[in-house]
Design a protein around this motif. Structure first.
Motif, PDB file in Angstrom:
ATOM      1  N   VAL A 153      29.429 -14.615  -1.197  1.00 14.56           N
ATOM      2  CA  VAL A 153      29.566 -13.376  -1.970  1.00 14.56           C
ATOM      3  C   VAL A 153      30.828 -13.497  -2.824  1.00 14.56           C
ATOM      4  O   VAL A 153      31.712 -14.305  -2.530  1.00 14.56           O
ATOM      5  CB  VAL A 153      29.643 -12.112  -1.069  1.00 14.56           C
ATOM      6  CG1 VAL A 153      28.353 -11.905  -0.304  1.00 14.56           C
ATOM      7  CG2 VAL A 153      30.835 -12.152  -0.105  1.00 14.56           C
ATOM      8  N   LEU A 171      28.013  -8.505   5.537  1.00 11.10           N
ATOM      9  CA  LEU A 171      28.730  -8.831   4.303  1.00 11.10           C
ATOM     10  C   LEU A 171      29.854  -7.813   4.141  1.00 11.10           C
ATOM     11  O   LEU A 171      29.610  -6.635   3.908  1.00 11.10           O
ATOM     12  CB  LEU A 171      27.805  -8.754   3.083  1.00 11.10           C
ATOM     13  CG  LEU A 171      26.472  -9.509   3.146  1.00 11.10           C
ATOM     14  CD1 LEU A 171      25.731  -9.363   1.816  1.00 11.10           C
ATOM     15  CD2 LEU A 171      26.687 -10.985   3.459  1.00 11.10           C
ATOM     16  N   HIS A 174      32.855  -7.531  -0.778  1.00 11.00           N
ATOM     17  CA  HIS A 174      32.168  -8.142  -1.929  1.00 11.00           C
ATOM     18  C   HIS A 174      32.189  -7.178  -3.093  1.00 11.00           C
ATOM     19  O   HIS A 174      32.016  -5.977  -2.931  1.00 11.00           O
ATOM     20  CB  HIS A 174      30.721  -8.531  -1.594  1.00 11.00           C
ATOM     21  CG  HIS A 174      29.900  -7.426  -1.014  1.00 11.00           C
ATOM     22  ND1 HIS A 174      29.225  -6.510  -1.784  1.00 11.00           N
ATOM     23  CD2 HIS A 174      29.664  -7.065   0.274  1.00 11.00           C
ATOM     24  CE1 HIS A 174      28.599  -5.645  -0.998  1.00 11.00           C
ATOM     25  NE2 HIS A 174      28.863  -5.949   0.255  1.00 11.00           N
ATOM     26  N   ILE A 177      27.154  -9.750  -5.335  1.00 13.15           N
ATOM     27  CA  ILE A 177      26.388 -10.722  -4.550  1.00 13.15           C
ATOM     28  C   ILE A 177      25.679 -11.629  -5.555  1.00 13.15           C
ATOM     29  O   ILE A 177      24.879 -11.154  -6.366  1.00 13.15           O
ATOM     30  CB  ILE A 177      25.369 -10.033  -3.618  1.00 13.15           C
ATOM     31  CG1 ILE A 177      26.123  -9.126  -2.645  1.00 13.15           C
ATOM     32  CG2 ILE A 177      24.533 -11.074  -2.874  1.00 13.15           C
ATOM     33  CD1 ILE A 177      25.243  -8.356  -1.690  1.00 13.15           C
ATOM     34  N   SER A 181      22.293 -15.854  -3.519  1.00 11.82           N
ATOM     35  CA  SER A 181      22.464 -15.420  -2.123  1.00 11.82           C
ATOM     36  C   SER A 181      21.372 -14.442  -1.676  1.00 11.82           C
ATOM     37  O   SER A 181      21.189 -14.223  -0.471  1.00 11.82           O
ATOM     38  CB  SER A 181      23.839 -14.777  -1.926  1.00 11.82           C
ATOM     39  OG  SER A 181      24.840 -15.746  -2.107  1.00 11.82           O
TER      40      SER A 181
END
Ligand SMILES: [Zn+2]
Ligand SMILES: [Zn+2]
Ligand SMILES: [Zn+2]
Length: 257
Positions: A153, A171, A174, A177, A181
């Motif tokens: 990320v 996650l 971030h 993204i 991914s």
């Protein structure tokens, strides 16, 4: 295999309450508005895998009565994700004569080696050191019968990792993204995303942006983390779609790994 995820901390780098702040969330009596720094514990088949060691790790480990950690995965090396490394000491001693493995990207491992030179530098030894060793993440990691896939990320200008494990992905931190991914984030039961606040931030996602990610990935359940004092838990949650919630410290969920 059945697994449990425990949210050790759901807060942003400064934590909530924030030092010196008199806002309503920092003075809230709702325990879900008390957010320590962001980390989760993943437990399955007798194994305990920790993601990040925050400056609040000691408090989190006592609160959740953590008795052992078998491996640590690092997302990146910002202070709010690594500064509790030294508090792994009592749990690391259980690994003697082996060491507790800490997994990190190559540049993150270098950074940790430098930052905690007194642990990793053999010429600098004294008593009571954490019994830990750095291992480089070069792809998917097999840990105690489960696979952890690093998910790239973008965090401001840095490339960092989130992780997918079984039907869950975590996650934190971030702003974007990358397109590549998304393939790794399909068919999720549980998805954790950064949602700092409503107002845009150069290195973090917002509630609105993360809702768009949920809309695209369609996990069964989504949880927001790395939350600052702009978001009162109850009011913010009430405005979210039914399958999306703010996470909170101490929250536990079951999933398949
Ligand atoms: Zn952070
Ligand atoms: Zn505040
Ligand atoms: Zn960060």
């Amino acid at each position: 295999m059945k697994a449990t995820l425990t949210v050790l901390g759901s807060g942003t780098s400064m934590g909530v309450p924030t030092v010196g702040c008199d806002c309503a969330v920092c003075h809230s009596s709702d325990p879900r508005d008390r957010r320590t720094r962001p980390s989760v514990l993943v437990e399955y088949g007798g194994a305990s895998v920790l993601i990040d060691t925050t400056p609040d790790f000691r408090e989190q480990a006592i609160r959740e009565q953590i008795r052992k950690i078998d491996a640590v995965l690092y997302t990146h090396t910002h202070a709010d994700h690594v500064l509790g490394l030294d508090d792994l000491r009592p749990l690391s001693y259980h690994h003697k004569p082996n060491k507790l493995p800490l997994y990190a990207r190559p540049e993150a491992a270098d950074f940790l080696r430098n930052m905690f030179r007194y642990i990793f530098d053999a010429t600098y030894k004294f008593g009571g050191l954490a019994q830990v060793e750095l291992r480089i993440i070069r792809g998917p990691i097999e840990l105690f019968g489960a696979r952890f896939d690093p998910v790239t990320v973008i965090h401001g200008e840095s490339e960092i990792y989130g992780f997918r494990f079984g039907s869950a992905a975590y996650l934190t931190d971030h702003s974007t993204i990358p397109e590549a991914s998304f393939a790794c984030l399909q068919e999720l039961d549980v998805l954790f995303l950064d949602a700092l606040r409503h107002k845009p931030h150069p290195t973090h996602s917002t509630v609105e942006n993360s809702l768009r990610i949920v809309e695209r990935l369609k996990p069964k359940r989504a949880f927001f983390t790395h939350i600052c004092h702009d978001l009162p838990h109850a009011i913010t949650n009430a405005a979210l779609p039914p399958n999306v919630q703010l996470s909170y410290d101490g929250m536990k969920l079951d999933f398949e790994i």
